[in-house]
Design a protein around this motif. Structure first.
Motif, PDB file in Angstrom:
ATOM      1  N   GLY A   1       0.812  -1.203   0.000  1.00 31.12           N
ATOM      2  CA  GLY A   1       0.000   0.000   0.000  1.00 31.12           C
ATOM      3  C   GLY A   1       0.851   1.260   0.000  1.00 31.12           C
ATOM      4  O   GLY A   1       1.617   1.522  -0.928  1.00 31.12           O
ATOM      5  N   GLY A   2       0.717   2.032   1.081  1.00 27.59           N
ATOM      6  CA  GLY A   2       1.482   3.264   1.203  1.00 27.59           C
ATOM      7  C   GLY A   2       2.980   3.052   1.148  1.00 27.59           C
ATOM      8  O   GLY A   2       3.732   3.960   0.778  1.00 27.59           O
ATOM      9  N   GLY A   3       3.437   1.861   1.521  1.00 32.91           N
ATOM     10  CA  GLY A   3       4.855   1.568   1.405  1.00 32.91           C
ATOM     11  C   GLY A   3       5.333   1.657  -0.030  1.00 32.91           C
ATOM     12  O   GLY A   3       6.455   2.104  -0.310  1.00 32.91           O
ATOM     13  N   ILE A   4       4.480   1.245  -0.978  1.00 35.94           N
ATOM     14  CA  ILE A   4       4.816   1.349  -2.395  1.00 35.94           C
ATOM     15  C   ILE A   4       4.926   2.820  -2.798  1.00 35.94           C
ATOM     16  O   ILE A   4       5.791   3.197  -3.601  1.00 35.94           O
ATOM     17  N   GLY A   5       4.065   3.654  -2.233  1.00 35.81           N
ATOM     18  CA  GLY A   5       4.153   5.082  -2.514  1.00 35.81           C
ATOM     19  C   GLY A   5       5.485   5.666  -2.078  1.00 35.81           C
ATOM     20  O   GLY A   5       6.062   6.527  -2.757  1.00 35.81           O
ATOM     21  N   LEU A   6       5.994   5.209  -0.944  1.00 35.24           N
ATOM     22  CA  LEU A   6       7.274   5.703  -0.439  1.00 35.24           C
ATOM     23  C   LEU A   6       8.439   5.214  -1.292  1.00 35.24           C
ATOM     24  O   LEU A   6       9.273   6.004  -1.741  1.00 35.24           O
ATOM     25  N   VAL A   7       8.515   3.901  -1.513  1.00 36.03           N
ATOM     26  CA  VAL A   7       9.682   3.366  -2.237  1.00 36.03           C
ATOM     27  C   VAL A   7       9.623   3.709  -3.724  1.00 36.03           C
ATOM     28  O   VAL A   7      10.665   3.892  -4.366  1.00 36.03           O
ATOM     29  N   GLY A   8       8.400   3.809  -4.264  1.00 37.64           N
ATOM     30  CA  GLY A   8       8.283   4.183  -5.664  1.00 37.64           C
ATOM     31  C   GLY A   8       8.776   5.586  -5.934  1.00 37.64           C
ATOM     32  O   GLY A   8       9.186   5.902  -7.053  1.00 37.64           O
ATOM     33  N   ASN A   9       8.736   6.448  -4.920  1.00 37.31           N
ATOM     34  CA  ASN A   9       9.219   7.817  -5.067  1.00 37.31           C
ATOM     35  C   ASN A   9      10.652   7.985  -4.579  1.00 37.31           C
ATOM     36  O   ASN A   9      11.215   9.072  -4.685  1.00 37.31           O
ATOM     37  N   ALA A  10      11.246   6.929  -4.016  1.00 37.53           N
ATOM     38  CA  ALA A  10      12.637   7.008  -3.577  1.00 37.53           C
ATOM     39  C   ALA A  10      13.559   7.013  -4.790  1.00 37.53           C
ATOM     40  O   ALA A  10      13.166   6.659  -5.911  1.00 37.53           O
ATOM     41  N   ASP A  11      14.805   7.395  -4.561  1.00 37.45           N
ATOM     42  CA  ASP A  11      15.781   7.426  -5.640  1.00 37.45           C
ATOM     43  C   ASP A  11      16.437   6.071  -5.864  1.00 37.45           C
ATOM     44  O   ASP A  11      16.899   5.772  -6.967  1.00 37.45           O
ATOM     45  N   ALA A  12      16.513   5.261  -4.818  1.00 36.56           N
ATOM     46  CA  ALA A  12      17.104   3.929  -4.926  1.00 36.56           C
ATOM     47  C   ALA A  12      16.515   3.049  -3.828  1.00 36.56           C
ATOM     48  O   ALA A  12      16.095   3.548  -2.779  1.00 36.56           O
ATOM     49  N   ILE A  13      16.484   1.748  -4.094  1.00 35.22           N
ATOM     50  CA  ILE A  13      15.936   0.791  -3.136  1.00 35.22           C
ATOM     51  C   ILE A  13      16.963  -0.303  -2.886  1.00 35.22           C
ATOM     52  O   ILE A  13      17.465  -0.922  -3.829  1.00 35.22           O
ATOM     53  N   VAL A  14      17.255  -0.521  -1.620  1.00 37.83           N
ATOM     54  CA  VAL A  14      18.024  -1.692  -1.195  1.00 37.83           C
ATOM     55  C   VAL A  14      17.052  -2.560  -0.406  1.00 37.83           C
ATOM     56  O   VAL A  14      16.345  -2.054   0.480  1.00 37.83           O
ATOM     57  N   ALA A  15      16.967  -3.849  -0.713  1.00 41.16           N
ATOM     58  CA  ALA A  15      15.955  -4.703  -0.100  1.00 41.16           C
ATOM     59  C   ALA A  15      16.562  -5.953   0.501  1.00 41.16           C
ATOM     60  O   ALA A  15      17.559  -6.489   0.003  1.00 41.16           O
ATOM     61  N   ALA A  16      15.922  -6.414   1.571  1.00 45.97           N
ATOM     62  CA  ALA A  16      16.279  -7.703   2.151  1.00 45.97           C
ATOM     63  C   ALA A  16      15.697  -8.817   1.286  1.00 45.97           C
ATOM     64  O   ALA A  16      14.724  -8.614   0.549  1.00 45.97           O
TER      65      ALA A  16
END
Length: 262
Positions: free
Chosen positions: A120-135
């Motif tokens: 949900g809202g988490g996608i809104g945050l990471v989708g607008n981030a400049d880069a994603i590092v994920a576990a």
């Protein structure tokens, strides 16, 4: 519980600020939480000593979206809550829009450190981030149609190709960090225990650049984006409110928490 900010390394001159959300048990943010997160990110980006921001979370998952139970409790479902008719739904809409925009409009790059669920809202945050590092245990998805809402397709579309975005949206299915890495939207996938260090490593690398130049670079890259993410998301939110007014959203939310739901 809440939003906290810390300098990422022992030397503040490294220029990395970590903004951490902690809303147990599942990091479903209340209305005020979205505003607090937006303020923390904007303040970090405005600090001339900061050259990169890491967006992180404590607990089982990165973000479970809006606190649906707050909407139910405060009268979003067809009634008059303490703040007036549908005050919680309006607050959540505006708060999410502010938080997502704060990440996108942050004056310096934002690295999202994602572990566990990002929904949900988490996608809104990471989708607008400049880069994603994920576990390697991270999963990403938009269960909006199962929650009586719409929105954040704008941001999911920044993570996956268009037809996959549509299928994920219509089915409320999730994708893994590994799948997003193959699509090129996740920078790196690491074991959960290494997530904080890996996100910090990327942030420190970015923060080695000249502070004035990295801010110009962020503004320039935002300026060439083909989609105005703030306007696009606000357009989506109009349909969320239409769903509420029509009763469709209320009908679906009324079932939330039943039959094994959260």
């Amino acid at each position: 519980m809440g939003v906290s900010t810390t300098d990422a390394a022992s030397d503040p001159a490294d220029g990395v600020r970590v903004v951490t959300a902690a809303y147990p048990p599942v990091n479903a943010l209340p209305v005020q939480g979205w505003y607090d997160l937006a303020r923390a990110v904007r303040d970090a980006g405005h600090d001339p000593g900061v050259r990169c921001v890491v967006l992180a979370a404590e607990g089982r998952g990165f973000n479970a979206g809006v606190d649906i139970k707050e909407l139910q409790r405060d009268g979003a479902d067809g009634g008059d809550g303490p703040g007036g008719p549908r005050a919680a739904l309006l607050g959540a809409n505006r708060g999410c829009a502010e938080a997502f925009a704060a990440v996108y409009e942050c004056e310096v790059p934002v690295v999202a450190a994602v572990g566990g669920f990002c929904l949900g809202g988490g996608i809104g945050l990471v989708g607008n981030a400049d880069a994603i590092v994920a576990a390697d245990d991270a999963v990403f998805g938009l269960p909006e149609l199962d929650r009586g809402a719409l929105g954040a397709a704008t941001h999911l579309a920044r993570l996956v190709p268009p037809h996959l975005m549509r299928a994920l949206y219509y089915t409320s299915a999730t994708v893994t960090a590994g799948e997003l890495h193959r699509h090129g939207s996740v920078w790196r996938v690491v074991p959960r225990a290494e997530l904080a260090a890996a996100a910090l490593e990327l942030a420190v690398d970015i923060a080695r650049k000249d502070g004035a130049l990295i801010r110009l670079a962020k503004a320039a890259i935002n300026g060439i984006d083909p989609v105005d993410v703030r306007r696009s998301y606000r357009f989506e939110q109009g349909f969320t409110f239409e769903a509420a007014l029509s009763g469709a959203g209320d009908r679906v939310r009324a079932a939330f928490g039943k039959d094994g739901g959260a």
